[in-house]
Write a protein that holds these residues in place. Structure first.
Motif, PDB file in Angstrom:
ATOM      1  N   VAL A 196      -5.868   4.842  15.607  1.00  0.00           N
ATOM      2  CA  VAL A 196      -5.380   6.218  15.491  1.00  0.00           C
ATOM      3  C   VAL A 196      -5.013   6.512  14.032  1.00  0.00           C
ATOM      4  CG1 VAL A 196      -2.974   5.787  16.162  1.00  0.00           C
ATOM      5  CG2 VAL A 196      -3.976   7.987  16.642  1.00  0.00           C
ATOM      6  N   LEU A 197      -4.477   5.513  13.316  1.00  0.00           N
ATOM      7  CA  LEU A 197      -4.150   5.739  11.902  1.00  0.00           C
ATOM      8  C   LEU A 197      -5.431   5.885  11.075  1.00  0.00           C
ATOM      9  CD1 LEU A 197      -1.902   6.074   9.795  1.00  0.00           C
ATOM     10  CD2 LEU A 197      -2.037   3.609   9.392  1.00  0.00           C
ATOM     11  N   THR A 198      -6.460   5.081  11.399  1.00  0.00           N
ATOM     12  CA  THR A 198      -7.747   5.207  10.702  1.00  0.00           C
ATOM     13  C   THR A 198      -8.290   6.628  10.871  1.00  0.00           C
ATOM     14  OG1 THR A 198      -8.289   2.878  11.004  1.00  0.00           O
ATOM     15  CG2 THR A 198     -10.121   4.345  10.573  1.00  0.00           C
ATOM     16  N   GLY A 199      -8.254   7.120  12.096  1.00  0.00           N
ATOM     17  CA  GLY A 199      -8.739   8.477  12.377  1.00  0.00           C
ATOM     18  C   GLY A 199      -7.971   9.510  11.568  1.00  0.00           C
ATOM     19  N   TRP A 200      -6.660   9.310  11.497  1.00  0.00           N
ATOM     20  CA  TRP A 200      -5.830  10.253  10.745  1.00  0.00           C
ATOM     21  C   TRP A 200      -6.174  10.207   9.248  1.00  0.00           C
ATOM     22  CZ3 TRP A 200      -2.811  14.349  11.471  1.00  0.00           C
ATOM     23  CH2 TRP A 200      -2.097  14.802  10.366  1.00  0.00           C
ATOM     24  N   MET A 201      -6.220   9.013   8.676  1.00  0.00           N
ATOM     25  CA  MET A 201      -6.455   8.875   7.234  1.00  0.00           C
ATOM     26  C   MET A 201      -7.836   9.432   6.854  1.00  0.00           C
ATOM     27  SD  MET A 201      -3.552   7.537   6.329  1.00  0.00           S
ATOM     28  CE  MET A 201      -3.647   7.060   4.616  1.00  0.00           C
ATOM     29  N   THR A 226       5.886   5.563  17.619  1.00  0.00           N
ATOM     30  CA  THR A 226       6.446   5.957  18.924  1.00  0.00           C
ATOM     31  C   THR A 226       5.874   7.299  19.356  1.00  0.00           C
ATOM     32  OG1 THR A 226       8.502   4.761  18.559  1.00  0.00           O
ATOM     33  CG2 THR A 226       8.584   6.558  20.147  1.00  0.00           C
ATOM     34  N   ARG A 227       5.858   8.252  18.419  1.00  0.00           N
ATOM     35  CA  ARG A 227       5.356   9.586  18.770  1.00  0.00           C
ATOM     36  C   ARG A 227       3.883   9.531  19.163  1.00  0.00           C
ATOM     37  NH1 ARG A 227       5.338  12.614  14.569  1.00  0.00           N
ATOM     38  NH2 ARG A 227       6.424  11.390  12.992  1.00  0.00           N
ATOM     39  N   TRP A 228       3.119   8.620  18.557  1.00  0.00           N
ATOM     40  CA  TRP A 228       1.700   8.457  18.904  1.00  0.00           C
ATOM     41  C   TRP A 228       1.520   7.554  20.123  1.00  0.00           C
ATOM     42  CZ3 TRP A 228      -0.963   7.561  13.425  1.00  0.00           C
ATOM     43  CH2 TRP A 228      -1.022   8.790  12.741  1.00  0.00           C
ATOM     44  N   VAL A 254       0.858  -1.199   0.000  1.00  0.00           N
ATOM     45  CA  VAL A 254       0.000   0.000   0.000  1.00  0.00           C
ATOM     46  C   VAL A 254       0.892   1.246   0.000  1.00  0.00           C
ATOM     47  CG1 VAL A 254      -1.779   1.270   1.269  1.00  0.00           C
ATOM     48  CG2 VAL A 254      -1.844  -1.236   1.210  1.00  0.00           C
ATOM     49  N   TRP A 255       1.918   1.211   0.814  1.00  0.00           N
ATOM     50  CA  TRP A 255       2.904   2.304   0.907  1.00  0.00           C
ATOM     51  C   TRP A 255       3.506   2.610  -0.474  1.00  0.00           C
ATOM     52  CZ3 TRP A 255       4.841   5.643   4.482  1.00  0.00           C
ATOM     53  CH2 TRP A 255       6.146   6.138   4.307  1.00  0.00           C
ATOM     54  N   GLU A 256       3.841   1.564  -1.223  1.00  0.00           N
ATOM     55  CA  GLU A 256       4.432   1.738  -2.559  1.00  0.00           C
ATOM     56  C   GLU A 256       3.391   2.229  -3.561  1.00  0.00           C
ATOM     57  OE1 GLU A 256       6.205  -2.011  -3.626  1.00  0.00           O
ATOM     58  OE2 GLU A 256       7.558  -1.936  -1.902  1.00  0.00           O
ATOM     59  N   TYR A 267      10.992  15.487   1.797  1.00  0.00           N
ATOM     60  CA  TYR A 267      10.965  16.233   3.060  1.00  0.00           C
ATOM     61  C   TYR A 267       9.797  17.221   3.109  1.00  0.00           C
ATOM     62  CZ  TYR A 267      15.380  14.038   4.082  1.00  0.00           C
ATOM     63  OH  TYR A 267      16.343  13.099   4.351  1.00  0.00           O
ATOM     64  N   PHE A 268       8.694  16.841   2.438  1.00  0.00           N
ATOM     65  CA  PHE A 268       7.502  17.702   2.439  1.00  0.00           C
ATOM     66  C   PHE A 268       6.658  17.438   3.677  1.00  0.00           C
ATOM     67  CE2 PHE A 268       2.970  18.271   1.198  1.00  0.00           C
ATOM     68  CZ  PHE A 268       2.995  19.620   0.871  1.00  0.00           C
ATOM     69  N   ALA A 269       6.674  16.199   4.161  1.00  0.00           N
ATOM     70  CA  ALA A 269       5.773  15.771   5.244  1.00  0.00           C
ATOM     71  C   ALA A 269       6.585  15.029   6.313  1.00  0.00           C
ATOM     72  CB  ALA A 269       4.674  14.891   4.653  1.00  0.00           C
ATOM     73  N   SER A 291       2.629   5.790  -3.111  1.00  0.00           N
ATOM     74  CA  SER A 291       3.809   6.671  -3.129  1.00  0.00           C
ATOM     75  C   SER A 291       3.883   7.591  -1.911  1.00  0.00           C
ATOM     76  CB  SER A 291       3.836   7.498  -4.420  1.00  0.00           C
ATOM     77  OG  SER A 291       3.819   6.655  -5.539  1.00  0.00           O
ATOM     78  N   CYS A 292       3.650   7.046  -0.732  1.00  0.00           N
ATOM     79  CA  CYS A 292       3.732   7.837   0.503  1.00  0.00           C
ATOM     80  C   CYS A 292       5.102   8.527   0.596  1.00  0.00           C
ATOM     81  CB  CYS A 292       3.505   6.952   1.722  1.00  0.00           C
ATOM     82  SG  CYS A 292       2.028   5.908   1.621  1.00  0.00           S
ATOM     83  N   ILE A 293       6.120   7.881   0.047  1.00  0.00           N
ATOM     84  CA  ILE A 293       7.491   8.371   0.127  1.00  0.00           C
ATOM     85  C   ILE A 293       7.708   9.641  -0.705  1.00  0.00           C
ATOM     86  CG2 ILE A 293       8.546   7.110  -1.812  1.00  0.00           C
ATOM     87  CD1 ILE A 293      10.024   6.938   1.654  1.00  0.00           C
TER      88      ILE A 293
HETATM   89  C1  HEC Z   1       0.996  14.772  -1.209  1.00  0.00           C
HETATM   90  C2  HEC Z   1       1.825  14.556  -0.015  1.00  0.00           C
HETATM   91  C3  HEC Z   1       1.502  13.384   0.877  1.00  0.00           C
HETATM   92  C4  HEC Z   1       1.382  12.060   0.552  1.00  0.00           C
HETATM   93  C5  HEC Z   1       1.498  11.414  -0.839  1.00  0.00           C
HETATM   94  C6  HEC Z   1       1.158  11.362   1.787  1.00  0.00           C
HETATM   95  N1  HEC Z   1       1.150  12.223   2.838  1.00  0.00           N
HETATM   96 FE1  HEC Z   1       0.990  11.718   4.804  1.00  0.00          FE
HETATM   97  N2  HEC Z   1       1.138  13.688   5.314  1.00  0.00           N
HETATM   98  C7  HEC Z   1       1.311  14.717   4.428  1.00  0.00           C
HETATM   99  C8  HEC Z   1       1.363  15.964   5.168  1.00  0.00           C
HETATM  100  C9  HEC Z   1       1.560  17.337   4.568  1.00  0.00           C
HETATM  101  C10 HEC Z   1       1.223  15.633   6.522  1.00  0.00           C
HETATM  102  C11 HEC Z   1       1.175  16.596   7.725  1.00  0.00           C
HETATM  103  C12 HEC Z   1      -0.200  17.189   7.773  1.00  0.00           C
HETATM  104  C13 HEC Z   1      -0.470  17.976   9.012  1.00  0.00           C
HETATM  105  O1  HEC Z   1       0.338  17.961   9.939  1.00  0.00           O
HETATM  106  O2  HEC Z   1      -1.538  18.600   9.073  1.00  0.00           O
HETATM  107  C14 HEC Z   1       1.089  14.186   6.583  1.00  0.00           C
HETATM  108  C15 HEC Z   1       0.970  13.467   7.765  1.00  0.00           C
HETATM  109  C16 HEC Z   1       0.886  12.093   7.854  1.00  0.00           C
HETATM  110  C17 HEC Z   1       0.816  11.351   9.078  1.00  0.00           C
HETATM  111  C18 HEC Z   1       0.833  11.936  10.483  1.00  0.00           C
HETATM  112  C19 HEC Z   1       2.290  12.206  10.841  1.00  0.00           C
HETATM  113  C20 HEC Z   1       2.489  12.812  12.206  1.00  0.00           C
HETATM  114  O3  HEC Z   1       3.647  12.915  12.602  1.00  0.00           O
HETATM  115  O4  HEC Z   1       1.522  13.208  12.863  1.00  0.00           O
HETATM  116  C21 HEC Z   1       0.743  10.021   8.737  1.00  0.00           C
HETATM  117  C22 HEC Z   1       0.671   8.839   9.667  1.00  0.00           C
HETATM  118  C23 HEC Z   1       0.764   9.956   7.294  1.00  0.00           C
HETATM  119  N3  HEC Z   1       0.852  11.227   6.791  1.00  0.00           N
HETATM  120  C24 HEC Z   1       0.708   8.793   6.578  1.00  0.00           C
HETATM  121  C25 HEC Z   1       0.753   8.726   5.180  1.00  0.00           C
HETATM  122  C26 HEC Z   1       0.646   7.492   4.434  1.00  0.00           C
HETATM  123  C27 HEC Z   1       0.513   6.121   5.033  1.00  0.00           C
HETATM  124  C28 HEC Z   1       0.702   7.836   3.107  1.00  0.00           C
HETATM  125  C29 HEC Z   1       0.558   6.932   1.907  1.00  0.00           C
HETATM  126  C30 HEC Z   1      -0.669   6.127   1.855  1.00  0.00           C
HETATM  127  C31 HEC Z   1       0.854   9.278   3.050  1.00  0.00           C
HETATM  128  N4  HEC Z   1       0.872   9.783   4.306  1.00  0.00           N
HETATM  129  C32 HEC Z   1       0.978   9.999   1.869  1.00  0.00           C
HETATM  130  C33 HEC Z   1       1.433  14.635   3.062  1.00  0.00           C
HETATM  131  C34 HEC Z   1       1.360  13.464   2.329  1.00  0.00           C
END
Ligand code: HEC
Length: 107
Positions: free
Chosen positions: A55-60, A41-43, A13-15, A31-33, A18-20
């Motif tokens: 907690v990840l469900t809530g975030w997503m 650990t932080r959570w 899913v990560w790949e 280094y955008f996020a 493209s979460c990276i």
């Molecule tokens: C287009 C850029 C982008 C992509 C792609 C992206 N994210 Fe994020 N993500 C962010 C940003 C920006 C934040 C911080 C948002 C904020 O703090 O309000 C974030 C925050 C997070 C956090 C919380 C981090 C924290 O320290 O609180 C998690 C977990 C997370 N992302 C998981 C994922 C996962 C898993 C994927 C792939 C399925 C993903 N992200 C893809 C931009 C992205």
């Protein structure tokens, strides 16, 4: 922590999404996020699979936040199974022995 099928699914899913392209994992990536190698650990949920999943469900579900002035993360519309995989992948990554790398929490 064992390399379970959930961890492997989470890596796919990560790949696929493209979460990276926005995040770093253990200091490498974009280094955008935030760095995600230590997010469990932080959570405070490294040792608790259910809490990590919740907690990840809530975030997503809450993305994008729409909060002005904050960088935005897209909505990926993942299934519960995919989010569980990601939670397990991130717990697993958090527990790998990186010999203290990266040098800061921010990656
Ligand atoms: C287009 C850029 C982008 C992509 C792609 C992206 N994210 Fe994020 N993500 C962010 C940003 C920006 C934040 C911080 C948002 C904020 O703090 O309000 C974030 C925050 C997070 C956090 C919380 C981090 C924290 O320290 O609180 C998690 C977990 C997370 N992302 C998981 C994922 C996962 C898993 C994927 C792939 C399925 C993903 N992200 C893809 C931009 C992205």
């Amino acid at each position: 922590m064992p390399l379970t099928k959930e961890v492997v699914l989470g890596k796919h899913v990560w790949e696929r999404h493209s979460c990276i392209n926005c995040h770093t994992l253990h200091g490498e990536g974009a280094y955008f996020a935030p760095e995600l190698g230590n997010v469990m650990t932080r959570w405070g949920v490294t040792d608790d699979p259910e809490a990590a999943y919740e907690v990840l469900t809530g975030w997503m579900e809450a993305q994008p936040s729409g909060i002005e002035g904050r960088r935005q993360m897209p909505q990926f519309n993942l299934t519960p199974e995919e989010i569980r995989g990601l939670a397990e992948f991130l717990r697993w990554a958090d527990q790998t022995d990186t010999q203290g790398w990266p040098p800061t929490n921010a990656g």
